[in-house]
Write a protein that holds these residues in place. Structure first.
Motif: not given
Length: 559
Positions: A209-225, A444-447
């Motif tokens: 869910l966090l990955r979809r909330r910050f699609p344009d933040d490369p640093r956030a994407q790297r940490l989440i990945d 699961t409900a949030d997803m």
């Protein structure tokens, strides 16, 4: 000995409501429990008969345990009564005082409070199975003693044959103790892996869910990945633990073993490297085996990698498949089997290493070079499929690992169905989500809500049935399998009588439901990603309704 007494649990927990709560928990699992007021009463109960004893640590502190010690030390050869000790500070590593209880009780399992209901029931069932094997050993011992006396009376010249029978008995006892040890390890491992799966499910879901909330933040994407990669590795480790515990959710079907082996040849060549010369051989007209092909491929790859590591200078590796008939051997029933052998000419194993080879986390590869779960996973998979793993090895002459799998008269492909995977559409629907673990339920409900569904959540089967009977329109039931009181399969069956034709999805990461009423239910293994959940839910809903709308591209940015 009275059969009912010999299967019961003796409970020594004089403080508070512990005894009543423990008896109620065990009663839900079909295990009768008898409470004892003090240590003397426990000894009286043991003399009458028991399957195992469940005691609290404090009940054995600062009391006279002389009679209990005498009873434990006076047990006959076949007996080693299991004790389950409930502690407040864990086992030996964090509770040095537990060492005194270990020396006194001998066959003891420490269970730290608070604990999950499923963990207590798992440990209790393991102890009871171990006790039943002891009763079987007693019967063999009595039979052996009777046979020995008869042979002496008939002819003293048969003494050599009696000695051979005695040696067979000793070997049987050694195999029995080894099986008991592995069974106990498996039960404990399965309980731990179940709890880890429940923890990993919301971790992976929330990171998705966090990955979809910050699609344009490369640093956030790297940490989440990075977090997702670590969680995925943890999920793989849990699956290996579940394989050893024989609790992974398999989906077996008829499989042609020659085709499976030939399909693995390229993958084996890439995985093992150019120094290993792989030869695959099989006898013609092999019957099909009923297996989970993906798990079997993983098991064979594990064996092949172990063989490669045992041949540091390279060499030949043979993988052979043939049909065999086996007589009953331990837990293996007599019948027709497919034998798959992985044979190397490497370093081999000595007797002590071979005896421990399938124990979880046991490894000779050194720190950082292996988890010690490869052989244990293969062992658990073979046993869960109704077969077995055997290892033979000689230092300097190599190792042979044999997997025996039961054959089937079904033809490959008869039970296979193409599944519909929907990734670009959802059905407008209200989903009833049931899970007793709050973290998993909320995650699961949030997803599901993030995808666009309406979600009603329930913490138990009883609560879910109340919602269904209230008249609220529900389009899909999504339920956990392992829950107190009513499991997921029972809930689906009960829901069908309230709302006929209601589709259901079972989420599970622990139980073997390859047979019985739950075998035909759609399933999703824990832990899962949001995309996997979305595809499985959409598939089930589309089968019932044609009201399909495309997912809006901006949904991921909605709150």
């Amino acid at each position: 000995m009275n059969d009912q007494l010999s299967e019961r649990a003796l409970i020594l927990a004089p403080g508070g409501r512990d005894a009543g709560v423990a008896a109620a928990m065990l009663g839900e699992a079909g295990i009768a429990g008898t409470s004892c007021t003090d240590a003397q009463g426990l000894v009286d109960g043991l003399q009458a008969g028991a399957g195992f004893a469940l005691v609290t640590e404090e009940s054995l502190m600062r009391v006279d345990l002389h009679r209990l010690s005498q009873w434990i030390n006076a047990q006959p050869e076949w007996s080693d009564l299991p004790f389950i000790v409930l502690t407040q500070r864990g086992g030996l590593e964090r509770n040095p005082a537990a060492g005194r209880l270990l020396e006194l009780l001998g066959n003891v399992t420490f269970l730290e409070r608070p604990f999950h209901l499923t963990t207590l029931i798992s440990v209790a069932r393991s102890a009871l199975r171990a006790r039943r094997r002891q009763y079987e050993a007693r019967a063999r011992l009595v039979s052996l003693q009777h046979s020995k006396e008869t042979l002496r009376q008939v002819n003293e010249t048969l003494e050599a044959r009696v000695d051979e029978r005695t040696r067979e008995h000793e070997r049987a006892m050694a195999q029995l103790h080894e099986a008991q040890k592995l069974e106990t390890l498996g039960q404990l491992t399965g309980g731990v892996a179940h709890d880890f799966n429940n923890l990993l499910t919301p971790v992976i879901g929330n990171l998705d869910l966090l990955r979809r909330r910050f699609p344009d933040d490369p640093r956030a994407q790297r940490l989440i990945d990075g977090g997702l990669q670590a969680a995925s590795r943890a999920a793989t480790l849990v699956q290996r633990l579940l394989a050893f515990a024989r609790r992974q959710d398999l989906q077996p079907r008829p499989v042609a073993i020659p085709a499976l082996l030939e399909g693995m040849s390229d993958m084996l060549a890439r995985s093992l490297g150019p120094t290993i010369d792989v030869h695959i051989a099989f006898t013609p007209d092999l019957p099909a085996a009923r297996v989970d092909p993906n798990q079997l491929e993983l098991a064979l790859l594990n064996l092949a990698i172990n063989a490669r590591d045992a041949m540091p200078d390279g060499g030949p590796l043979r993988i052979e498949a043939s049909a065999v008939d086996r007589r009953s051997l331990g837990a293996l029933s007599a019948g027709h089997y497919i034998r798959i052998a992985v044979i190397d000419g490497g370093l081999g194993m000595d007797r002590d290493t071979l005896a421990r080879a399938v124990e979880p986390f046991f490894s000779t590869k050194g720190v950082g070079k292996g988890t010690g779960l490869g052989l244990s996973m293969v062992h658990g998979l073979a046993a869960q499929l109704g077969g077995m793993l055997t290892l033979t090895s000689t230092p300097g002459q190599g190792t042979t690992a044999e997997i025996l799998l039961p054959t089937t008269t079904e033809q490959p492909g008869e039970t296979e169905h193409d599944s519909v995977v929907l990734q670009e559409a959802v059905v407008r629907a209200t989903i009833l989500l049931v899970d007793d673990e709050e973290l998993v339920r909320n995650g699961t409900a949030d997803m599901l809500r993030d995808i666009g569904y309406e979600v009603l959540a329930a913490a138990s089967g009883a609560e879910a049935l109340m919602l269904l009977r209230s008249g609220t329109e529900i389009n899909l039931l999504v339920t956990d399998y392992l829950m107190p009181g009513m499991n997921g399969v029972d809930l689906v069956q009960a829901a069908g009588s309230v709302v006929p034709g209601l589709p259901a999805l079972l989420i599970t990461g622990y139980s073997n439901i390859a047979s019985g009423p739950g075998a035909a239910l759609p399933r999703l293994a824990k832990p899962f990603r949001q995309v996997d959940l979305a595809a499985r839910v959409a598939e089930l809903l589309v089968q019932r309704s044609a009201d399909v709308v495309p997912i809006r591209s901006d949904r991921r940015n909605q709150p």
